[in-house]
Design a protein around this motif. Sequence first.
Motif, PDB file in Angstrom:
ATOM      1  N   ASN A 311      54.994  58.736  40.158  1.00 42.48           N
ATOM      2  CA  ASN A 311      55.652  58.746  39.592  1.00 42.48           C
ATOM      3  C   ASN A 311      57.140  59.166  39.051  1.00 42.48           C
ATOM      4  OD1 ASN A 311      53.680  56.006  39.559  1.00 42.48           O
ATOM      5  ND2 ASN A 311      53.289  56.699  37.208  1.00 42.48           N
ATOM      6  N   GLY A 312      57.182  60.607  39.358  1.00 42.28           N
ATOM      7  CA  GLY A 312      58.536  61.014  39.129  1.00 42.28           C
ATOM      8  C   GLY A 312      59.064  61.878  40.379  1.00 42.28           C
ATOM      9  N   PRO A 313      59.170  61.015  41.152  1.00 39.02           N
ATOM     10  CA  PRO A 313      59.956  61.468  43.131  1.00 39.02           C
ATOM     11  C   PRO A 313      60.966  62.174  42.303  1.00 39.02           C
ATOM     12  CG  PRO A 313      60.108  58.974  42.942  1.00 39.02           C
ATOM     13  CD  PRO A 313      59.780  59.411  40.975  1.00 39.02           C
ATOM     14  N   MET A 314      60.489  63.729  43.188  1.00 36.90           N
ATOM     15  CA  MET A 314      61.961  64.611  43.768  1.00 36.90           C
ATOM     16  C   MET A 314      62.920  64.009  44.496  1.00 36.90           C
ATOM     17  SD  MET A 314      59.971  67.555  45.853  1.00 36.90           S
ATOM     18  CE  MET A 314      59.618  67.388  47.795  1.00 36.90           C
ATOM     19  N   ASP A 315      64.048  64.706  44.081  1.00 39.15           N
ATOM     20  CA  ASP A 315      64.142  63.690  44.921  1.00 39.15           C
ATOM     21  C   ASP A 315      65.300  64.981  45.991  1.00 39.15           C
ATOM     22  OD1 ASP A 315      66.371  62.513  42.557  1.00 39.15           O
ATOM     23  OD2 ASP A 315      66.316  64.192  41.893  1.00 39.15           O
ATOM     24  N   PHE A 316      64.593  65.947  46.178  1.00 36.88           N
ATOM     25  CA  PHE A 316      65.488  66.469  48.130  1.00 36.88           C
ATOM     26  C   PHE A 316      64.127  67.677  47.886  1.00 36.88           C
ATOM     27  CE2 PHE A 316      67.310  68.764  44.804  1.00 36.88           C
ATOM     28  CZ  PHE A 316      67.085  69.783  45.200  1.00 36.88           C
ATOM     29  N   VAL A 317      63.844  67.815  49.787  1.00 39.75           N
ATOM     30  CA  VAL A 317      63.163  69.075  50.436  1.00 39.75           C
ATOM     31  C   VAL A 317      63.930  69.936  49.838  1.00 39.75           C
ATOM     32  CG1 VAL A 317      61.658  69.370  51.739  1.00 39.75           C
ATOM     33  CG2 VAL A 317      61.533  67.246  50.662  1.00 39.75           C
ATOM     34  N   GLY A 318      63.391  71.407  49.398  1.00 35.59           N
ATOM     35  CA  GLY A 318      64.313  72.562  50.185  1.00 35.59           C
ATOM     36  C   GLY A 318      63.353  73.110  51.018  1.00 35.59           C
ATOM     37  N   LEU A 319      64.133  74.048  51.801  1.00 35.17           N
ATOM     38  CA  LEU A 319      63.384  74.090  53.102  1.00 35.17           C
ATOM     39  C   LEU A 319      64.038  75.868  53.574  1.00 35.17           C
ATOM     40  CD1 LEU A 319      61.716  73.842  55.992  1.00 35.17           C
ATOM     41  CD2 LEU A 319      63.985  73.128  56.890  1.00 35.17           C
TER      42      LEU A 319
END
Length: 489
Positions: A311-319
């Motif tokens: 319900n609180g999705p993150m905004d981006f993926v750090g790789l």
Amino acid sequence: MAKKKLVLKQEEEHDSVTTQVRRADFPPHFVFGVSTSSYQIEGGVDEGGRGKSIWDVFSHTEGKIVDGSNADVSVDHYHRYKEDIDLIAELGFKAYRFSISWPRIFPDGLGTKVNEEGIAFYNNVIDSLLEKGIEPFVTLYHWDLPLHLHDSIGGWLNKQIVDYFAIFADACFAHFGDRVKNWTTINEPLHIAVGGYDTGRSAPGRSHNPSVETYLAAHHMILAHSAAVSIYQNKYKEKQGGQIGLVVDCEWAEANSDKIEDQCAAQRRVEFQLGWFLHPLYFGDYPKTMRERLGDRLPEFTDEDKELILNGPMDFVGLNQYTSRLVFHAEDSGEEGHFEKSQQVAKMVEWEDGEMIGEKAASDWLYIVPWGMRKVLKYISDTYNNPPIYIMENGMDDEENENVPLQEVLDDKRRVAFYKGYIAEVAQAIKDGVDVRGYCAWSLLDNFEWSHGYTKRFGLVYVDFKKGLTRHPKSSAIWFKDFLKDSQE
């Protein structure tokens, strides 16, 4: 041989691009930066009200660090941060990814009383960056857990850690979020879980019950990440206008043959790395391949957990991406640790004809394989509905050798070639449609390389550990300076 020829053909198609890669090959708003982490560079472990971390104890334990060193002083960034920020600006980078030391903010980790000296230090760092036009990318947790939390509740093995991490995250958002617009929660939870609770090669150095503790620690990190994201999205984002993500790492797995079992092994290997953390955050549970192989060793997400993480999705993926391996199915991988053995995947670095997958850097695990970067980026895009991606770490190391003249060390041609190759593959991934928005090189400075101590050098800037910790930009730093100037040409 068919498999190798296909991969090498793809690589050859971009050889000309690799040698000619330019800043102009990237979107105008794409951000280039450099990375560090608090424990590896700050030093000042007994200054400014900082409490002890698990790495303070681990690095002082005989036999844990290759050269017997520690990071009590490291490169003394705690006192020399202005000098280092001047270097970042001089080289033309527009972003600096660093981490906040949890025990500098809450010395005992409990969150009962904030350490004002720690707040002041990071305020100074952030303000100095902004004065130079450099965007702060802040990681909340890069492995330096407050020692008291480990000793008193068991650290990541206790679900209470989720609440303590949430308090820490909330304090950081409250004190720094008016100026920090880019947050990541935890750096490389895979390494923390496996190194800290399976092989014991990282702090806290446990290998007592790896078939349980490895997955329990990871489970609690997923929940801690989600708790921090929820706090940011619901309490701070509207007012502060920033974004938040998680930093995962992946060693690309390329099937060594066209056999279905080897293709499945490669897929399984990547799912055990990326899927372990991204599947729960995007789909609400661990990958099916992990459930099949680990059974009840893999914790279950309660309905309340699922509500939190979805319900609180993150905004981006750090790789973080450095290297790749050829893999094939094997009943016994021959690897150390429960996590590796459970995958039934064997890794190798040679094609069928004996040719290497790539040139080896200083570390045993690091082979230079630029095309693997593009494949990881494409995999994340295809599997998780093309999320925004920021590359938070990418780089290579040289062996420390006191007998080599300084000028020779500074002329790091191989590192220059490394960055040309990998950055070209990032540009190609963007052309493929992958939503990559930034790239940070690891690392700004030679520093304390965890269990390798000071025997490996990843820095764009050489640090003379024998003579006053003086900084000397390497050829790779100058290459980046010229590359970043190219944007207006």
